[in-house]
Scaffold this motif. Structure first.
Motif, PDB file in Angstrom:
ATOM      1  N   GLU A   1       0.814  -1.207   0.000  1.00  0.00           N
ATOM      2  CA  GLU A   1       0.000   0.000   0.000  1.00  0.00           C
ATOM      3  C   GLU A   1       0.851   1.263   0.000  1.00  0.00           C
ATOM      4  N   GLU A   2       1.935   1.277   0.808  1.00  0.00           N
ATOM      5  CA  GLU A   2       2.772   2.467   0.896  1.00  0.00           C
ATOM      6  C   GLU A   2       3.611   2.610  -0.372  1.00  0.00           C
ATOM      7  N   GLU A   3       3.558   3.779  -0.986  1.00  0.00           N
ATOM      8  CA  GLU A   3       4.265   4.005  -2.242  1.00  0.00           C
ATOM      9  C   GLU A   3       5.773   3.815  -2.084  1.00  0.00           C
ATOM     10  N   GLU A   4       6.322   4.200  -0.906  1.00  0.00           N
ATOM     11  CA  GLU A   4       7.765   4.091  -0.718  1.00  0.00           C
ATOM     12  C   GLU A   4       8.234   2.644  -0.598  1.00  0.00           C
ATOM     13  N   ARG A   5       7.298   1.702  -0.452  1.00  0.00           N
ATOM     14  CA  ARG A   5       7.655   0.281  -0.388  1.00  0.00           C
ATOM     15  C   ARG A   5       7.286  -0.455  -1.670  1.00  0.00           C
ATOM     16  N   GLN A   6       7.047   0.295  -2.734  1.00  0.00           N
ATOM     17  CA  GLN A   6       6.681  -0.312  -4.013  1.00  0.00           C
ATOM     18  C   GLN A   6       7.862  -0.261  -4.990  1.00  0.00           C
ATOM     19  N   LEU A   7       8.056  -1.359  -5.699  1.00  0.00           N
ATOM     20  CA  LEU A   7       9.054  -1.426  -6.759  1.00  0.00           C
ATOM     21  C   LEU A   7       8.402  -1.987  -8.011  1.00  0.00           C
ATOM     22  N   HIS A   8       8.654  -1.328  -9.140  1.00  0.00           N
ATOM     23  CA  HIS A   8       8.128  -1.822 -10.405  1.00  0.00           C
ATOM     24  C   HIS A   8       9.132  -2.772 -11.056  1.00  0.00           C
ATOM     25  N   ASN A   9       8.626  -3.682 -11.837  1.00  0.00           N
ATOM     26  CA  ASN A   9       9.457  -4.660 -12.547  1.00  0.00           C
ATOM     27  C   ASN A   9      10.068  -3.976 -13.759  1.00  0.00           C
ATOM     28  N   ASP A  10      10.994  -3.073 -13.479  1.00  0.00           N
ATOM     29  CA  ASP A  10      11.593  -2.238 -14.517  1.00  0.00           C
ATOM     30  C   ASP A  10      13.078  -2.067 -14.201  1.00  0.00           C
ATOM     31  N   MET A  11      13.945  -2.425 -15.137  1.00  0.00           N
ATOM     32  CA  MET A  11      15.378  -2.424 -14.868  1.00  0.00           C
ATOM     33  C   MET A  11      15.932  -1.015 -14.622  1.00  0.00           C
ATOM     34  N   ASP A  12      15.377  -0.007 -15.294  1.00  0.00           N
ATOM     35  CA  ASP A  12      15.818   1.364 -15.046  1.00  0.00           C
ATOM     36  C   ASP A  12      15.539   1.756 -13.594  1.00  0.00           C
ATOM     37  N   GLU A  13      14.337   1.465 -13.122  1.00  0.00           N
ATOM     38  CA  GLU A  13      13.969   1.810 -11.751  1.00  0.00           C
ATOM     39  C   GLU A  13      14.809   1.034 -10.749  1.00  0.00           C
ATOM     40  N   LEU A  14      15.041  -0.255 -11.018  1.00  0.00           N
ATOM     41  CA  LEU A  14      15.819  -1.067 -10.092  1.00  0.00           C
ATOM     42  C   LEU A  14      17.275  -0.614 -10.038  1.00  0.00           C
ATOM     43  N   ALA A  15      17.827  -0.241 -11.196  1.00  0.00           N
ATOM     44  CA  ALA A  15      19.205   0.252 -11.218  1.00  0.00           C
ATOM     45  C   ALA A  15      19.323   1.555 -10.439  1.00  0.00           C
ATOM     46  N   GLN A  16      18.332   2.446 -10.595  1.00  0.00           N
ATOM     47  CA  GLN A  16      18.346   3.716  -9.864  1.00  0.00           C
ATOM     48  C   GLN A  16      18.196   3.465  -8.369  1.00  0.00           C
ATOM     49  N   PHE A  17      17.331   2.525  -8.008  1.00  0.00           N
ATOM     50  CA  PHE A  17      17.102   2.207  -6.599  1.00  0.00           C
ATOM     51  C   PHE A  17      18.342   1.581  -5.966  1.00  0.00           C
ATOM     52  N   SER A  18      19.152   0.885  -6.793  1.00  0.00           N
ATOM     53  CA  SER A  18      20.346   0.208  -6.283  1.00  0.00           C
ATOM     54  C   SER A  18      21.500   1.160  -6.007  1.00  0.00           C
ATOM     55  N   LYS A  19      21.406   2.385  -6.490  1.00  0.00           N
ATOM     56  CA  LYS A  19      22.480   3.345  -6.273  1.00  0.00           C
ATOM     57  C   LYS A  19      22.502   3.801  -4.816  1.00  0.00           C
ATOM     58  N   VAL A  20      23.703   3.853  -4.236  1.00  0.00           N
ATOM     59  CA  VAL A  20      23.835   4.323  -2.862  1.00  0.00           C
ATOM     60  C   VAL A  20      24.827   5.478  -2.757  1.00  0.00           C
ATOM     61  N   ASN A  21      25.399   5.893  -3.872  1.00  0.00           N
ATOM     62  CA  ASN A  21      26.342   7.001  -3.843  1.00  0.00           C
ATOM     63  C   ASN A  21      26.350   7.699  -5.191  1.00  0.00           C
ATOM     64  N   ASP A  22      27.122   8.766  -5.281  1.00  0.00           N
ATOM     65  CA  ASP A  22      27.263   9.532  -6.513  1.00  0.00           C
ATOM     66  C   ASP A  22      28.658   9.370  -7.093  1.00  0.00           C
ATOM     67  N   ASN A  23      29.238   8.192  -6.955  1.00  0.00           N
ATOM     68  CA  ASN A  23      30.578   7.952  -7.471  1.00  0.00           C
ATOM     69  C   ASN A  23      30.611   8.016  -8.991  1.00  0.00           C
ATOM     70  N   VAL A  24      31.682   8.590  -9.520  1.00  0.00           N
ATOM     71  CA  VAL A  24      31.938   8.539 -10.963  1.00  0.00           C
ATOM     72  C   VAL A  24      32.768   7.293 -11.252  1.00  0.00           C
ATOM     73  N   ASP A  25      33.798   7.060 -10.434  1.00  0.00           N
ATOM     74  CA  ASP A  25      34.556   5.818 -10.515  1.00  0.00           C
ATOM     75  C   ASP A  25      34.089   4.902  -9.386  1.00  0.00           C
TER      76      ASP A  25
END
Length: 287
Positions: free
Chosen positions: A181-205
């Protein structure tokens, strides 16, 4: 849940001689290549690291020096792997922090410039930690409803890759919009969204020596691009130039670039810095 992918996804895991990106080497690489039509191809490769496997790693993985003796080196496997991985996205467990950076280093040591920046990198551990904050065994129990030790042999790359694949599928089942029900606990079956969600930093290298930072004006206001999003630039994240624009440092102090190339930084850091330098040189030639 069947993964909603438009390009192949490589779900992989490594066993290594240690955790040092510069000094340690791969001893086992296992992966499941999932195609958009649902076809799955599994590969399990033992790798000769050309250095001794520490006793603590042997105890942890069960992989001995005799097991890798006579096996191909990563350099001998690199071209075939690069060809098999071409055009793929990648998924793993803690992969964005360790497995992908080490794999990038091994490719570069073998003389192959495999550009992971063009791939979507999905980390099932990051998804799990942001949602539940535990490890792979707990993730397997939580999402798959079984004890990992009942289904797999611990600390083997082929076993962990298989478990990771099942966890990722179960995560998508659990967090699909219809079940949460909570939007913040929802994930779509979409690789772009999952890749973005998997990011934990702003590293270039991968090592985080160079990071992305929002550009600001003289008053500290964030500058926006034509798309309304913040404009970003690469800055150094260490040493005397920490916080400085990379392009500006390369212009002011060319010797700093030479020092990094000659020092004990990861190949990936040197690769990223070289690309920035070439980009700036091309800009200068066109102006």
């Amino acid at each position: 849940m069947k993964l909603n992918i438009k390009k192949p996804l490589v779900v992989f895991d490594l066993e290594t001689t240690g955790l040092d990106l510069v000094k340690d080497r791969i001893i086992q690489i296992s992966y499941i290549k999932v195609m958009p039509d649902g076809t799955e191809v599994r590969k399990n490769l033992m790798v000769n690291p050309e250095i001794d496997i520490p006793a603590e790693v042997v105890k942890l993985t069960g992989i001995t020096n005799d097991d890798v003796k006579g096996q191909p080196t990563f350099k001998e496997l690199a071209a075939r792997l690069a060809d098999d991985f071409h055009g793929c996205d990648f998924a793993g467990f803690n992969s964005n922090h360790f497995d992908v950076p080490l794999l990038a280093e091994e490719f570069l040591r073998a003389g192959i410039d495999f550009d992971f920046s063009k791939c979507r990198l999905i980390d099932a551990q990051t998804i799990f930690h942001k949602m539940e904050r535990r490890n792979l065994a707990a993730a397997y129990k939580f999402y798959c409803g079984r004890k990992m030790e009942d289904d797999f042999e611990a600390h083997r790359a082929d076993q962990d890759a298989e478990a990771t694949y099942r966890v990722l599928q179960a995560e998508l089942d659990m967090y699909q919009p219809g079940r949460q029900e909570e939007e913040e606990r929802q994930l779509h079956n979409d690789m772009d969204e999952l890749a973005q969600f998997s990011k934990v930093n702003d590293n270039v290298d991968f090592a985080g020596r160079i990071v992305w930072k929002d550009m600001t004006d003289g008053r500290g206001n964030v500058l926006l691009g034509a798309d309304g999003k913040p404009q970003r630039h690469e800055v150094f994240n260490f040493g005397k130039y920490k916080g400085w624009d990379v392009a500006e440092v390369l212009h002011r102090d060319p010797g700093f670039f030479s020092w990094i190339l000659a020092s004990d930084f990861t190949y990936n850091t040197k690769q990223v810095l070289t690309r920035i330098r070439l980009r700036e040189l091309n800009k200068k030639l066109k102006s």
